[in-house]
Motif scaffolding. Structure first.
Motif, PDB file in Angstrom:
ATOM      1  N   THR A 356      -8.060  18.303  28.095  1.00 41.88           N
ATOM      2  CA  THR A 356      -7.663  17.206  28.978  1.00 41.88           C
ATOM      3  C   THR A 356      -7.484  17.806  30.364  1.00 41.88           C
ATOM      4  O   THR A 356      -6.688  18.729  30.543  1.00 41.88           O
ATOM      5  CB  THR A 356      -6.360  16.546  28.513  1.00 41.88           C
ATOM      6  N   PHE A 358      -6.645  17.225  34.377  1.00 42.86           N
ATOM      7  CA  PHE A 358      -6.125  16.401  35.477  1.00 42.86           C
ATOM      8  C   PHE A 358      -6.857  16.863  36.733  1.00 42.86           C
ATOM      9  O   PHE A 358      -6.566  17.927  37.286  1.00 42.86           O
ATOM     10  CB  PHE A 358      -4.614  16.553  35.591  1.00 42.86           C
ATOM     11  N   ALA A 400      -4.969   8.260  28.056  1.00 44.65           N
ATOM     12  CA  ALA A 400      -3.910   7.689  28.891  1.00 44.65           C
ATOM     13  C   ALA A 400      -2.804   7.051  28.068  1.00 44.65           C
ATOM     14  O   ALA A 400      -1.624   7.164  28.394  1.00 44.65           O
ATOM     15  CB  ALA A 400      -4.509   6.660  29.854  1.00 44.65           C
ATOM     16  N   VAL A 403      -0.654   9.863  27.103  1.00 45.31           N
ATOM     17  CA  VAL A 403       0.012  10.534  28.225  1.00 45.31           C
ATOM     18  C   VAL A 403       1.318   9.837  28.575  1.00 45.31           C
ATOM     19  O   VAL A 403       2.355  10.480  28.800  1.00 45.31           O
ATOM     20  CB  VAL A 403      -0.917  10.581  29.462  1.00 45.31           C
ATOM     21  N   VAL A 433      -1.533   9.743  38.981  1.00 39.56           N
ATOM     22  CA  VAL A 433      -2.774   9.566  38.234  1.00 39.56           C
ATOM     23  C   VAL A 433      -3.426   8.276  38.740  1.00 39.56           C
ATOM     24  O   VAL A 433      -2.851   7.200  38.616  1.00 39.56           O
ATOM     25  CB  VAL A 433      -2.522   9.476  36.724  1.00 39.56           C
ATOM     26  N   THR A 436      -8.030   6.954  34.908  1.00 38.46           N
ATOM     27  CA  THR A 436      -7.805   7.565  33.597  1.00 38.46           C
ATOM     28  C   THR A 436      -9.033   7.447  32.689  1.00 38.46           C
ATOM     29  O   THR A 436      -9.934   6.650  32.917  1.00 38.46           O
ATOM     30  CB  THR A 436      -6.617   6.902  32.882  1.00 38.46           C
ATOM     31  N   ASP A 437      -9.011   8.299  31.661  1.00 41.89           N
ATOM     32  CA  ASP A 437      -9.912   8.170  30.511  1.00 41.89           C
ATOM     33  C   ASP A 437     -11.404   8.222  30.855  1.00 41.89           C
ATOM     34  O   ASP A 437     -12.198   7.392  30.406  1.00 41.89           O
ATOM     35  CB  ASP A 437      -9.605   6.885  29.733  1.00 41.89           C
ATOM     36  N   LYS A 439     -14.183   9.840  29.612  1.00 36.78           N
ATOM     37  CA  LYS A 439     -14.369  10.528  28.332  1.00 36.78           C
ATOM     38  C   LYS A 439     -15.671  11.323  28.347  1.00 36.78           C
ATOM     39  O   LYS A 439     -16.726  10.806  28.714  1.00 36.78           O
ATOM     40  CB  LYS A 439     -14.366   9.511  27.196  1.00 36.78           C
ATOM     41  N   HIS A 446      -8.555  12.843  33.658  1.00 34.79           N
ATOM     42  CA  HIS A 446      -7.723  11.888  34.393  1.00 34.79           C
ATOM     43  C   HIS A 446      -7.714  12.354  35.846  1.00 34.79           C
ATOM     44  O   HIS A 446      -7.536  13.551  36.129  1.00 34.79           O
ATOM     45  CB  HIS A 446      -6.291  11.846  33.850  1.00 34.79           C
TER      46      HIS A 446
END
Length: 456
Positions: A356, A358, A400, A403, A433, A436-437, A439, A446
């Motif tokens: 994951t 950020f 998310a 999170v 943030v 998000t997501d 993938k 994110h």
């Protein structure tokens, strides 16, 4: 006698000379004589057929009207209202469908389709929007609806209105509409349409090799972004042959599922900046630029080919699933990508994971004090840069929805970040943030608005 006449004339001259001078009366100057101008020939008003023939957008429609023997009818007195599909609208039909309609033995069927686009009378756009339906010359009604500032006839959007002709009016539509009686016939599913159309032979072979025929013939609905044979031909030499080998079935399956979205997504729903999850479970990215729509690197060249279990959009390039690094490069996280390269972390973030991340935007890096980024990118400071980047990575795939349930998370650096939700916004330390997501094949991204700095 002659002498008498001369005396009279002489007397008249004397009297004339003695008379007072006459006052002259002003007179208007003579009006100039206009030069005759030959009359300009007025062009004969154009009929609906004349306009369609002269316009470059309706060549397929004109061909169909000729094949159906409707030229004389639509050149007649009328008036008629014609909802005219463009060449691009006809291109949405499966290739086999159009070819069959143009065959002489299917003339009655073609006439029915074309007359379903004709409403008796002259109905201008200002009147169309007041209607909920209209009776066509085919004897079956069309539905009319207004959504926002768009007008639809059945499922076709009206894209240009009020082209007036001597015998009626033309409104331009983006999709060929079919009479309900014809649509009532069994509609083909996604696989049947692709197999019957001449443009997707490679895709069909790939679907068969991947064992996805039954899946894509299922109830769905599915949205398939279908690469043409030319799109597959763009792949590096040998790639397709390798993918079609039995031992590479899973890789082929993943690529094909990356072209499928769960649900039925029509072209009107595709917006610039849209991110959507595919049947593979990873994200695709949409862009609209200069009137053209793209999914990842592929241009969407034909839209809204409807099937019994979904819809097909045609694309000009095969799209490949993206890992974290690929997704960052594609979405122009330029500074982050440069930092990952300088830190030697490319192979790590392209590995199986999952991770994951950020991901700070370029604007986030620009917030750092002047000179900080330049110093971090120097080889001498590689360790410090690596530590900062690893502080943005959490092991595992944390979406998310997970999170927001956490208060902290351990990073790949071994030091935790704090997580808080405030006023509906999510923060990682002091960074918000903002997306998000995203993938990927090996994790999730994110997006954050500030670079995270590890505690000393």
């Amino acid at each position: 006698m002659k002498h008498i006449f001369l005396l009279v004339v002489a007397a008249a001259l004397v009297l004339s000379a003695c008379a007072p001078a006459a006052t002259s009366t002003p007179t208007q100057p003579p009006m100039p004589t206009a030069t005759p101008v030959p009359p300009t020939a007025t062009p004969a008003p154009k009929t609906i057929v004349d306009i369609a023939v002269a316009d470059g957008r309706f060549s397929t429609l004109v061909t169909a009207v000729q094949a159906a023997g409707l030229v004389e009818t639509l050149s007649g007195e009328g008036p008629f209202t014609v909802f005219a599909p463009t060449d691009d609208a006809f291109a949405k039909l499966p290739k086999e469908t159009l070819e069959n309609l143009l065959k002489p033995e299917n003339k009655d069927q073609l006439v029915k389709v074309l007359t379903y686009h004709v409403v008796p009378g002259k109905v201008m756009a200002s009147d169309v929007v007041k209607l909920s339906e209209a009776q066509t010359a085919a004897g079956e009604p069309i539905a009319i609806k207004v959504e926002g500032n768009k007008v639809f006839v059945n499922d076709a959007q009206v894209i240009l209105t009020d082209i007036e002709a001597s015998n009626g009016v033309i409104h331009v539509i983006d999709t060929v509409i079919l009479p309900p009686s014809m649509k009532a016939e069994a509609k083909k599913d996604i696989v049947d349409i692709a197999a019957a159309d001449g443009r997707f032979t490679t895709l069909v072979a790939a679907v068969q090799a991947a064992g996805l025929v039954d899946t894509l013939k299922g109830e769905g609905p599915f949205t398939v972004f279908a690469p043409t044979d030319e799109a597959f031909a763009k792949l590096p030499e040998g790639t397709l042959e390798t993918l079609l080998k039995p031992e590479n079935k899973q890789q082929l399956t993943n690529i094909l599922l990356y072209h499928v979205l769960p649900g039925k997504v029509m072209a009107s729903e595709v917006k610039d900046g849209l991110i959507a999850d595919t049947a593979l479970g990873t994200s695709v990215f949409f862009k609209v630029d200069m009137g053209k729509a793209y999914i990842n690197e592929a241009q969407i060249i034909i839209t809204d080919i409807e099937a019994s279990n979904g819809v097909i959009h045609v694309i000009d390039t095969v799209i490949l699933p993206k890992d974290i690094v690929d997704a960052a490069v594609f979405n122009k996280f330029n500074t982050l990508v440069a930092a990952v390269q300088a830190a030697g972390l490319v192979d790590t973030l392209k590995s199986e994971g999952p991770f994951t991340v950020f991901a700070p935007t370029d604007e986030a890096f620009a917030k750092l004090p002047a000179g900080t980024l330049d110093n971090l990118l120097k080889p001498a400071n590689k360790k410090q840069l690596t530590d900062i980047l690893l502080y943005h990575v959490v092991s595992g795939r944390v979406l998310a929805e997970d999170v927001v349930k956490l208060q902290r998370a351990d990073t790949a650096l071994g030091k935790p970040v704090t997580i808080k939700v405030q006023d509906g916004k999510v923060y990682i330390n002091d960074a918000q943030v903002i997306l998000t997501d995203i993938k990927t094949t090996n994790g999730v991204i994110h997006v954050i608005d500030t670079v995270l700095l590890p505690p000393r």
